[in-house]
Design a protein around this motif. Sequence first.
Motif, PDB file in Angstrom:
ATOM      1  N   ARG A   1      46.536   9.875  73.408  1.00  0.00           N
ATOM      2  CA  ARG A   1      45.296  10.197  72.706  1.00  0.00           C
ATOM      3  C   ARG A   1      44.682  11.466  73.322  1.00  0.00           C
ATOM      4  N   ARG A   2      44.772  11.569  74.638  1.00  0.00           N
ATOM      5  CA  ARG A   2      44.211  12.767  75.282  1.00  0.00           C
ATOM      6  C   ARG A   2      44.954  14.008  74.834  1.00  0.00           C
ATOM      7  N   SER A   3      46.286  13.886  74.717  1.00  0.00           N
ATOM      8  CA  SER A   3      47.060  15.046  74.285  1.00  0.00           C
ATOM      9  C   SER A   3      46.694  15.440  72.863  1.00  0.00           C
ATOM     10  N   LEU A   4      46.508  14.421  71.991  1.00  0.00           N
ATOM     11  CA  LEU A   4      46.132  14.740  70.605  1.00  0.00           C
ATOM     12  C   LEU A   4      44.812  15.492  70.623  1.00  0.00           C
ATOM     13  N   LYS A   5      43.929  15.034  71.478  1.00  0.00           N
ATOM     14  CA  LYS A   5      42.631  15.690  71.565  1.00  0.00           C
ATOM     15  C   LYS A   5      42.821  17.137  72.037  1.00  0.00           C
ATOM     16  N   THR A   6      43.723  17.327  72.989  1.00  0.00           N
ATOM     17  CA  THR A   6      43.988  18.684  73.489  1.00  0.00           C
ATOM     18  C   THR A   6      44.457  19.575  72.352  1.00  0.00           C
ATOM     19  N   ILE A   7      45.352  19.029  71.523  1.00  0.00           N
ATOM     20  CA  ILE A   7      45.875  19.836  70.404  1.00  0.00           C
ATOM     21  C   ILE A   7      44.731  20.198  69.452  1.00  0.00           C
ATOM     22  N   LEU A   8      43.879  19.224  69.206  1.00  0.00           N
ATOM     23  CA  LEU A   8      42.723  19.504  68.345  1.00  0.00           C
ATOM     24  C   LEU A   8      41.887  20.629  68.939  1.00  0.00           C
ATOM     25  N   THR A   9      41.698  20.547  70.239  1.00  0.00           N
ATOM     26  CA  THR A   9      40.875  21.564  70.902  1.00  0.00           C
ATOM     27  C   THR A   9      41.487  22.944  70.744  1.00  0.00           C
ATOM     28  N   TYR A  10      42.810  23.016  70.921  1.00  0.00           N
ATOM     29  CA  TYR A  10      43.461  24.320  70.724  1.00  0.00           C
ATOM     30  C   TYR A  10      43.178  24.822  69.309  1.00  0.00           C
ATOM     31  N   ALA A  11      43.325  23.916  68.330  1.00  0.00           N
ATOM     32  CA  ALA A  11      43.146  24.328  66.945  1.00  0.00           C
ATOM     33  C   ALA A  11      41.720  24.867  66.736  1.00  0.00           C
ATOM     34  N   GLU A  12      40.769  24.198  67.395  1.00  0.00           N
ATOM     35  CA  GLU A  12      39.383  24.660  67.209  1.00  0.00           C
ATOM     36  C   GLU A  12      39.170  26.012  67.868  1.00  0.00           C
ATOM     37  N   GLU A  13      39.877  26.247  68.974  1.00  0.00           N
ATOM     38  CA  GLU A  13      39.612  27.483  69.708  1.00  0.00           C
ATOM     39  C   GLU A  13      40.483  28.643  69.245  1.00  0.00           C
ATOM     40  N   ASP A  14      41.375  28.362  68.336  1.00  0.00           N
ATOM     41  CA  ASP A  14      42.312  29.412  67.933  1.00  0.00           C
ATOM     42  C   ASP A  14      41.630  30.331  66.922  1.00  0.00           C
ATOM     43  N   LEU A  15      41.102  31.456  67.405  1.00  0.00           N
ATOM     44  CA  LEU A  15      40.277  32.310  66.548  1.00  0.00           C
ATOM     45  C   LEU A  15      41.099  32.946  65.441  1.00  0.00           C
ATOM     46  N   GLU A  16      42.342  33.326  65.762  1.00  0.00           N
ATOM     47  CA  GLU A  16      43.123  34.096  64.791  1.00  0.00           C
ATOM     48  C   GLU A  16      43.319  33.342  63.490  1.00  0.00           C
ATOM     49  N   LEU A  17      43.540  32.020  63.637  1.00  0.00           N
ATOM     50  CA  LEU A  17      43.910  31.278  62.429  1.00  0.00           C
ATOM     51  C   LEU A  17      42.726  30.518  61.853  1.00  0.00           C
ATOM     52  N   ARG A  18      41.544  30.887  62.320  1.00  0.00           N
ATOM     53  CA  ARG A  18      40.392  30.081  61.914  1.00  0.00           C
ATOM     54  C   ARG A  18      40.219  30.071  60.408  1.00  0.00           C
ATOM     55  N   GLU A  19      40.521  31.216  59.788  1.00  0.00           N
ATOM     56  CA  GLU A  19      40.231  31.345  58.347  1.00  0.00           C
ATOM     57  C   GLU A  19      41.288  30.655  57.490  1.00  0.00           C
ATOM     58  N   THR A  20      42.394  30.295  58.076  1.00  0.00           N
ATOM     59  CA  THR A  20      43.487  29.733  57.243  1.00  0.00           C
ATOM     60  C   THR A  20      43.293  28.229  57.104  1.00  0.00           C
ATOM     61  N   THR A  21      44.261  27.612  56.440  1.00  0.00           N
ATOM     62  CA  THR A  21      44.190  26.148  56.284  1.00  0.00           C
ATOM     63  C   THR A  21      44.726  25.451  57.526  1.00  0.00           C
ATOM     64  N   PHE A  22      45.188  26.273  58.431  1.00  0.00           N
ATOM     65  CA  PHE A  22      45.889  25.683  59.580  1.00  0.00           C
ATOM     66  C   PHE A  22      45.060  24.641  60.351  1.00  0.00           C
ATOM     67  N   PRO A  23      43.830  24.977  60.748  1.00  0.00           N
ATOM     68  CA  PRO A  23      43.079  23.982  61.542  1.00  0.00           C
ATOM     69  C   PRO A  23      42.934  22.656  60.793  1.00  0.00           C
ATOM     70  N   ASP A  24      42.695  22.723  59.505  1.00  0.00           N
ATOM     71  CA  ASP A  24      42.540  21.467  58.754  1.00  0.00           C
ATOM     72  C   ASP A  24      43.838  20.677  58.754  1.00  0.00           C
ATOM     73  N   GLN A  25      44.915  21.417  58.552  1.00  0.00           N
ATOM     74  CA  GLN A  25      46.204  20.708  58.522  1.00  0.00           C
ATOM     75  C   GLN A  25      46.472  20.028  59.871  1.00  0.00           C
ATOM     76  N   VAL A  26      46.132  20.759  60.920  1.00  0.00           N
ATOM     77  CA  VAL A  26      46.341  20.175  62.249  1.00  0.00           C
ATOM     78  C   VAL A  26      45.513  18.904  62.372  1.00  0.00           C
ATOM     79  N   GLN A  27      44.251  19.026  61.891  1.00  0.00           N
ATOM     80  CA  GLN A  27      43.366  17.867  62.014  1.00  0.00           C
ATOM     81  C   GLN A  27      43.932  16.670  61.250  1.00  0.00           C
ATOM     82  N   ASP A  28      44.376  16.950  60.021  1.00  0.00           N
ATOM     83  CA  ASP A  28      44.975  15.863  59.236  1.00  0.00           C
ATOM     84  C   ASP A  28      46.098  15.179  60.017  1.00  0.00           C
TER      85      ASP A  28
END
Length: 2038
Positions: free
Chosen positions: A1515-1542
């Motif tokens: 669970r901690r690792s999943l949270k870490t991945i989520l955190t990366y997705a939130e902090e990843d500025l380059e891909l913020r505008e794409t669908t990527f963060p949402d897909q990761v979250q899903d």
Amino acid sequence: MAERRAFAQKISRTVAAEVRKQISGQYSGSPQLLKNLNIVGNISHHTTVPLTEAVDPVDLEDYLITHPLAVDSGPLRDLIEFPPDDIEVVYSPRDCRTLVSAVPEENEMDPHVRDCIRSYTEDWAIVIRKYHKLGTGFNPNTLDKQKERQKGLPKQVFESDEVPDGNNYQDEQDDLKRRSMSIDDTPRGSWACSIFDLKNSLPDALLPNLLDRTPNEEIDRQNDDQRNSNRYKELFALHPSPDEEEPIERLSVPDVPKEHFGQRLLVKCLSLKFEIEIEPIFASLALYDVKEKKKISENFYFDLNSDQMKGLLRPHVPPAAITTLARSAIFSITYPSQDVFLVIKLEKVLQQGDIGECAEPYMIFKEADASKNKEKLEKLKSQADQFCQRLGKYRMPFAWTAIHLMNIVSSAGSLERDSTEVEISTGERKGSWSERRNSSIVGRRSLERTTSGDDACNLTSFRPATLTVTNFFKQEGDRLSDEDLYKFLADMRRPSSVLRRLRPITAQLKIDISPAPENPHYCLTPELLQVKLYPDSRVRPTREILEFPARDVYVPNTTYRNLLYIYPQSLNFANRQGSARNITVKVQFMYGEDTSNAMPVIFGKSSCSEFSKEAYTAVVYHNRSPDFHEEIKVKLPATLTDHHHLLFTFYHVSCQQKQNTPLETPVGYTWIPMLQNGRLKTGQFCLPVSLEKPPQAYSVLSPEVPLPGMKWVDNHKGVFNVEVVAVSSIHTQDPYLDKFFALVNALDEHMFPVRIGDMRIMENNLENELKSSISALNSSQLEPVVRFLHLLLDKLILLVVRPPVIAGQIVNLGQASFETMASIINRLHKNLEGNHDQHGRNSLLASYIYYVFRLPNTYPNSPSPGPGGLGGSVHYATMARSAVRPASLNLNRSRSLSNSNPDISGTPTSPDDEVRSIIGSKVKSMVHHLYFNDKLDAPRKSRFPERFMDDIAALVSTIASDIVSRFQKDTEMVERLNTSLAFFINDLLSVMDRGFVFSLIKSCYKQVSSKLYSLPNPSVLVSLRLDFLRIICSHEHYVTLNLPCSLLTPPASPSPSVSSATSQSSGFSTNVQDQKIANMFELSVPFRQQHYLAGLVLTELAVILDPDADGLFGLHKKVINMVHNLLSSHDSDPRYSDPQIKARVAMLYLPLIGIIMEAVPQLYDFTETHNQRGRPICIATDDYDSESGSMISQTVAMAIAGTSVPQLTRPGSFLLTSTSGRQHTTFSAESSRSLLICLLWVLKNADETVLQKWFTDLSVLQLNRLLDLLYLCVSCFEYKGKKVFERMNSLTFKKSKDMRAKLEEAILGSIGARQEMVRRSRGQLERSPSGSAFGSQENLRWRKDMTHWRQNTEKLDKSRAEIEHEALIDGNLATEANLIILDTLEIVVQTVSVTESKESILGGVLKVLLHSMACNQSAVYLQHCFATQRALVSKFPELLFEEETEQCADLCLRLLRHCSSSISTIRSHASASLYLLMRQNFEIGNNFARVKMQVTMSLSSLVGTSQNFNEEFLRRSLKTILTYAEEDLELRETTFPDQVQDLVFNLHMILSDTVKMKEHQEDPEMLIDLMYRIAKGYQTSPDLRLTWLQNMAGKHSERSNHAEAAQCLVHSAALVAEYLSMLEDRKYLPVGCVTFQNISSNVLEESAVSDDVVSPDEEGICSGKYFTESGLVGLLEQAAASFSMAGMYEAVNEVYKVLIPIHEANRDAKKLSTIHGKLQEAFSKIVHQSTGWERMFGTYFRVGFYGTKFGDLDEQEFVYKEPAITKLAEISHRLEGFYGERFGEDVVEVIKDSNPVDKCKLDPNKAYIQITYVEPYFDTYEMKDRITYFDKNYNLRRFMYCTPFTLDGRAHGELHEQFKRKTILTTSHAFPYIKTRVNVTHKEEIILTPIEVAIEDMQKKTQELAFATHQDPADPKMLQMVLQGSVGTTVNQGPLEVAQVFLSEIPSDPKLFRHHNKLRLCFKDFTKRCEDALRKNKSLIGPDQKEYQRELERNYHRLKEALQPLINRKIPQLYKAVLPVTCHRDSFSRMSLRKMDL
């Protein structure tokens, strides 16, 4: 001849290169292999030399001159040349034990004495090879040394060690369960699965700069730096050395020659007390050996008298010297045995009266009665006083006793106290000591012949004992001789000892006996010299007592000792006239004839002066022919003359004081001259005694000579017996030695004529005499030869080296002396077997050569060699020449004579032994020669003359040819000769021209290889050659000898520049450079020439490992150990610790990489055990995929979570053996491991650039081979884990061989028993060549100190610390090995990047990476591994997402696995890798379906299988991945963060379900339910559903629920069929689920009809291997197997109905025949088991759960399927126990009845379970179809149970009030289903009125009767039982009563008419059946039962009569057609109603 020829052809071709050439076709023609066939070497003509031949060596000395190194100093400089101080000649002073060294006092000494003294005092002359200790001979990789090197290792963290212990882990789980069951839980009943949970958990630390776009080069650089920091330098320190017997090259420095001591015993005399104390008593101690009848020590005299007693003697005794006051002594016993006694003798002052009278008072007076006997005692005292005054200087014998030494030692050993007190008495206790002690020892041991090795005779380690000797025997005047003593001693050992009957003298002597300490203080030698550590001369000393060993001791003299012992034995004066009765003998040592010429050389006894001039023997009162037991010890002068003699004077002592009688009257004289013909005179003498003083000049004659005018006793007969013994290191006491030394000294001194014996030898005769005396040395005794060995050899060598000048002529005695030397050496070898080291070198000779031998005339004090300093070197040359020529001559001559001439050699072992010692002395003399001529610094070429070199070459050649010609005959001798030769050559490398020595090696090789061609079985000879090579390579400058700095330059470049090797020059593609690289990695001619020894080593390796080398496989272990041994010694060598130098050293071994790559198919397969430790193995198919260049495309279904590792068959190239495809012998695990560690060492230390260039040259195929090799290394060095070490430790071994061998295998990470069998059947165990002594049967023999971890056999239980240490080392080894592999992978990847080709090998790289992630790895390694993996993905993204999709799935699984690690750093890195993987995938195609899907699959598979999987961490690792997705500025505008979250949320859901599964780990039903639920959740993703169905099948199989497992497989198959039918339309394939519904009605739920079905052609869906036709077939076959195991053979048939059309369509006759075979089996089993009793299918129970505690289960009802014949009590017990454990036993209650439960009446805090037995329920119409037992037990959905009741609430009542409730349950699915409990979906009740109950009962009874009657075969017992129950009159509520209650009158209620009638008909049927039964019974019974039958019949008739009226009464209404027919149907069977109900 044929086989020989075949072998010769084979071996003569270039082995490895040839093989490579053959393969190079497939190898896509690597440029380098073609080059290899034509190499431009340093030799200008083009040539290749086959590997089986040695190449011409480089001329090393020349090479060094012509190739000066660019570097002037620094570490590399030392690699080029030996250090200047390599060899030193050292004179080291010898240790002296004593404070002053033992030398004679005289200054004038004769030459022989002078030589001896010099030989004992001069310094040792030692040639020191200063660095010798660094060679492998002295530097073995021992355990202690490793421990030293392992200090300071970091502890590696491994997850496998971190897993919490089972117990605590379990407790936590139980807590969770309890917690998770609390009432206020979230609706889903278990942990909140809300996203809320995820949002609240903490992420792990993020990796800095992970999201930056860093250029790849930069990333690589950072990764490299990190990998290389904190690396452990020495790989071999972590790897235990392979197990060998003592390695052949091991050398030990010989022992320093020193004085011999046996086992030493310290005896302390504490006190001596008698009953009366009236006079002084004197005591002595000595050891005697009864068996040898020998006194084995000198006497030790001690005096324990009080000062008062001593005072009585004051007038007679001079003041005592401190040396004579000793009370403790050290005895030495070389040959301890059961026969040794310690004899104590007592003497007293002479007095009147015989011994008996004098001893009387001691026997009768008791100390206790002292006051009574006061007057008598006073009288005795005054008498004693008088005697002391008058006769004080004379003694008389008094008493003696003996102690059996071994008794004391062994009993002291057995008593459990620190020191033992033993009382010894022989009087009142009837001498029981001898009996008691002896029976225990002698009784047990007398059968064995005791030797010095006897356990009981070990004197070094017993417990100190204090003895109290209580009884003494008085001496018998006529039995004083030693002969008598031996008789007494022998008698003492008998139980019925004569001595016992004697009256003893009671006394108390206390003695301490203990093993002597190492270096006791205050010790005196037998010569009274003080031994070192003598702090104070005033302290009472301990005396060392000289030993007279019982048998010969062969030890050369090293100290000056010159003692004489005189033993007067007896005198016979019976025939002498005159009064001579109380006789004493005065002994003097005279140097002249005057009375004043007595020398003060007689040692004093006790409490007297140190030396005296005379000694007196004890007097035996009134005996004219007394025996004596005296020992007189004399210090001999060093130089004796003819005047030295012993003088004996006999006196009569008058004991009474008479007037005018003198005290002593001389009554005779005799003497012994000390020299006779110049030799010391010793031995037994029987001398005549003269009555008067001898005349002048008597001393030069012997008393035997009748001197004129002398009077003799008894007519000049011999009347005095005396023995003289010398213990001397000056006098040889051997005539041959004496003569030889005398002649040689005469030669030195030029003193002629020489008198020897009776001869006078003139100078002209000297030569012949000398020659004969030299050859006569062979006749001398061995003992003196050994004692004077050093001097003797010195003299002989002198004669060889400096031919003497006799009468002006040089005489050559070389040949004679040499042969005598050889023969002496041979005698030593033959007779002193015990003294050899492992090479068979005699230790005496080894010590002589090492310490003593020096070139004559090179004593440190005379620097000029030779007379006048001229001509020295000429002599040396002759020394060397003569030393060589005769050696070879002698070698050949003695061999030709060996059978006929016993002198030269009795057995063929001789010549080699001589040669060895001679060779040894040779090297030393060469060094001395150089040293004294200051040539040690001269260039090697000019050190020795040409002729001398030729001689050496001839010698070597002779020996080599000898080895080759005789190796089959005298194996052992040849082995020794071989090692000697090798050591000789090894030594020569230190002093001679090294090029020349290399050529010697080559010549030996030539002789061997020419012989090899003609041998059918070469392994023995090759083994000898390996030994030879190994010894040479143990040279301490081995690396330097290999020219590590020469870079194999082709002639074009005149000098090798260092930079060209290391420079990053991009010109490496030029031909020259290529050539160079290839040469460095191949065993090319240039390589073998320049790196000569390394070339030989690797060539041996290549030839022996070559699979075609017939008959050599027994040597695998040996040759591998040789390489391992060398590398391991380089590794620990301080000279090579600098990495730059290590790289140079590693360069010498680069071809090793190629050799091991060739051997890949033969290596032990460490991957086999990698089926993730005992998880179910799934089947992997190997497609040989030639296009991709990776050997195997591993189609391994990730979906099968049965293994969390894709199944690894051996990587493909393992399948590609050489073209012939022949069977290889596999190496053993141990050999393979050693080879691989060597490989890793080379890869670790070699220069990266060089490796990279070489990789660039390799073909794809070869690179893949290298990768396979690395893959194997990963498995080989995998960390075992602490648990394994502990487990190994706790295994209590049977000490049986096989057990231990298996253990060894287990530890080595090797084979399970199954593979063992497989290997055996393939004949792949290594066998040793038949009958050869050299084969190492690795798998077949267990060596005692071996398991891989060197498990000591005796002490198996290791301490905690040791286990920790082992685990620590194993962890570090695993980490380091994997890091080396990682480094190498990086180099391979670089190669690809640089050349921009060979991308196809990246798959292989990835495979190794993934494999290493799958193994047990340390946190350190994993960080680097993930870094490399991220770099690889970022460099080659399309690799993963397009080509290696399998690997992508794999990678996801690995990463997820590590995301759930308990170690946070691993989690950080794994989650970073996973995030980047998604991101990369997204960037490539803006959608990351593939990774998404694979991650989801991986998670489910992980969850399904992993035991110790921790969701909290994941669970901690999943949270870490989520955190990366939130902090990843380059891909913020794409669908990527949402897909990761899903994705993450989805994973989290699965996780939560899984957590819940874990909670229910112990509850199989709940677990399966959850799995079922999860599988249902995956309805939309077929792959995952399949995975979970598989998981369920696995779980069922584990619990032996085969029917359920089969159902799971059928469902899987149906699922696959659904999707297959969408994908391809093939007529013969099943259409979908429908096809399967005959197998199970439940299958339809697999149909894919819902809206959200994925279409199977979408990318990544249905990609598992099961979604194929063969996958489907596989599933069905498994299903059939499971059905068969469940005994459901009918279902097997149904399954095959689906399979057969598929196989028919494929025309697969083989499969069809198998299937029909199986069908036949199935049907025949059905036939045999028709009754169904043999096949029990299951028992069903209804289980209801009530109570909020149950969470999800509350108020649920299930039908449970339990194994057949489960009793209600069993399931009740199981569930109660299970839930009791979960909620607490007081909380759980089982409801005992089956009545409906009323919730309101239950206690809300309790959990209730209701369990009822139910039976399958069928309607009547169903029974038509359900005919067989199987039909009635398959596809069951309805069950029934009955509950009896009465209207007033009781359960049971009278017949007329007994109602019954039938409950019919319907389940949601039919049994068997994919789970064992199914929900009840519908429940209906039927209530039976009393009459209906009666009808049912009667029908049942009637059925029973019918069954019993028609049973076949008939069962009379059963029949009678049923009958008795039916017709017996006494049966309560029996048929009669039923009839009377219900049929006696017609019911009033018309509704009951029908029932009444039915019952009536039942009775009618019943009576008929009774009759049949009776008839049947009559036919079965015997005569004895006639009466019983009649009784039954009577009862039956009575019953029938009673029933008759009731049965015949019909109800008239029924027989009118009142009701329409339809109604009749309905009421009769309510079937239609019931259907509607549902």
